[in-house]
Enzyme design. Structure first.
Site, PDB file in Angstrom:
ATOM      1  N   ASP A 141       0.818  -1.223   0.000  1.00 23.81           N
ATOM      2  CA  ASP A 141       0.000   0.000   0.000  1.00 23.81           C
ATOM      3  C   ASP A 141       0.847   1.267   0.000  1.00 23.81           C
ATOM      4  OD1 ASP A 141      -1.970  -1.846   0.343  1.00 23.81           O
ATOM      5  OD2 ASP A 141      -2.842  -0.941   2.146  1.00 23.81           O
ATOM      6  N   ASP A 142       0.164   2.347  -0.310  1.00 25.38           N
ATOM      7  CA  ASP A 142       0.620   3.741  -0.103  1.00 25.38           C
ATOM      8  C   ASP A 142       1.615   4.263  -1.129  1.00 25.38           C
ATOM      9  OD1 ASP A 142      -1.029   3.486   2.024  1.00 25.38           O
ATOM     10  OD2 ASP A 142       0.459   3.906   3.573  1.00 25.38           O
ATOM     11  N   HIS A 191      -6.302   2.655  -3.749  1.00 26.16           N
ATOM     12  CA  HIS A 191      -6.159   2.904  -2.302  1.00 26.16           C
ATOM     13  C   HIS A 191      -6.589   4.336  -1.954  1.00 26.16           C
ATOM     14  CE1 HIS A 191      -4.843   1.875   1.655  1.00 26.16           C
ATOM     15  NE2 HIS A 191      -3.752   2.630   1.670  1.00 26.16           N
ATOM     16  N   HIS A 195      -5.524   9.360   0.734  1.00 26.95           N
ATOM     17  CA  HIS A 195      -5.359   8.608   1.978  1.00 26.95           C
ATOM     18  C   HIS A 195      -6.110   9.259   3.143  1.00 26.95           C
ATOM     19  CE1 HIS A 195      -3.436   5.746   4.735  1.00 26.95           C
ATOM     20  NE2 HIS A 195      -3.132   5.078   3.655  1.00 26.95           N
ATOM     21  N   HIS A 282       3.892  -2.297   2.956  1.00 27.16           N
ATOM     22  CA  HIS A 282       3.917  -0.984   2.315  1.00 27.16           C
ATOM     23  C   HIS A 282       5.169  -0.891   1.454  1.00 27.16           C
ATOM     24  CE1 HIS A 282       1.178  -0.556   5.704  1.00 27.16           C
ATOM     25  NE2 HIS A 282       0.575   0.391   4.997  1.00 27.16           N
TER      26      HIS A 282
HETATM   27 ZN    ZN Z   1      -2.557   3.092   3.352  1.00 21.02          ZN
END
Ligand code: ZN
Length: 330
Positions: A141-142, A191, A195, A282
């Site tokens: 993620d991210d 995602h 955020h 991540h």
């Molecule tokens: Zn995230």
């Protein structure tokens, strides 16, 4: 002069043997069904030829609606041979394949079906997947950021597919990373854009966070994401209703963002992993790429195969539905 009388018959006999052997090696029998044609080795044995012929006819007829391609591997061990037929079902890409193996005793004219295995292909990568193995989906993620390339390099080193849940706001300037993900056969999921903790926002804003990100990913990769992972993995009824995609969370949290400790990240995965798991990592941290370099070979040793999230559910026979939440595939 004497030698000639010896040599000539020897040459003739040798040539005859060569021709006999040659015939045995290269003469194939053909099976026709509609416009399909299959060649397979000639066994010089009616019983075996008939069996193989019937088997292949059955193989073709059953899948007449698809494009199929049948290939084989024939291992010749004097009088005991092994023959494996591979059937690939094609729809532009290979979508599935299975194989059947036979032990053929030419001397006794007997044939035994020794194996009936089934294997499939990763939709994205066309990599062969051994569905008899335990499956795990690694997710990141991210990103994308500068470290994502390191993650991709480790995954590519081991020929392992994974799923990246990217942030729309991180894509600008990192378009090449998204392209590299796509070219490496990774799955790309949504995602959100910024955020945000979506549960605190109104419907319009939630929709925009999702749609803007999907549009951007489509613009760059030509593929719209099929999976949604809300930021912080947090969702409520409103988000579930809005989402046009299934909501994918996880059941193994590496807490890599907290520890930045590759040893700890590795042990959190390796000690907890189960068949059908989704692992959260991540791609934006160095400790995570270092851990990944340990995690992959360790899970391979434990008998795991790596798949994208979409393929994990597909191979577990679970149909993903929009707005439903999934943390593992079991
Ligand atoms: Zn995230």
């Amino acid at each position: 002069m004497k030698h000639r009388y010896f040599i000539l018959p020897l040459v003739i006999i040798s040539l005859m043997l060569l021709v006999i052997d040659y015939n045995k090696e290269i003469v194939n029998k053909k099976v026709f069904s509609d416009n399909k044609e299959i060649n397979y080795p000639f066994f010089n044995n009616d019983k075996i030829d008939k069996y193989i012929n019937n088997y292949l006819n059955e193989y073709i007829v059953n899948d007449s609606e698809n494009n199929i391609f049948i290939d084989y591997d024939y291992i010749d061990n004097d009088d005991l041979c092994y023959m494996t037929f591979y059937k690939y079902i094609l729809n532009g890409n290979v979508i599935s394949s299975n194989s059947d193996s036979f032990e053929i005793d030419i001397e006794n004219g007997s044939i035994i079906k020794v194996k009936n295995t089934s294997f499939d292909f990763d939709f994205v990568t066309s990599r062969k997947i051994d569905t008899d193995k335990k499956l795990v989906a690694l997710t990141f993620d991210d990103g994308p950021n500068y470290n994502t390339n390191k993650i991709l390099d480790v995954l590519n080193k081991y020929h392992v597919p994974a799923t990246f849940f990217v942030l729309g706001s991180k894509i600008k300037g990192n378009e090449y990373i998204l392209k590299k993900m796509k070219d490496s056969g990774m799955e790309i999921g949504n995602h959100t854009y910024n955020h945000l903790l979506l549960t605190k926002y109104k419907e319009d804003k939630i929709k925009k966070e999702i749609t803007d990100t999907n549009n951007l990913i489509f613009e760059i990769t030509g593929k719209e994401p099929k999976l949604f992972r809300p930021s912080y993995g947090s969702f409520n009824k409103k988000i579930k209703n809005i989402s046009e995609m299934p909501i994918i969370i996880w059941d193994i949290d590496t807490l890599d963002w907290k520890y930045h400790n590759s040893k700890k990240i590795t042990s959190r995965v390796v000690n907890k992993v189960k068949d059908g798991d989704i692992v959260l990592m991540h791609d934006i941290y160095s400790a995570t790429s270092n851990a990944l370099d340990n995690i992959i070979p360790m899970l391979v040793n434990k008998g795991y195969s790596f798949v994208t999230v979409s393929d994990l559910f597909y191979y577990k026979g679970i149909t993903l539905e929009k707005g439903k939440v999934y943390g593992y595939a079991r």
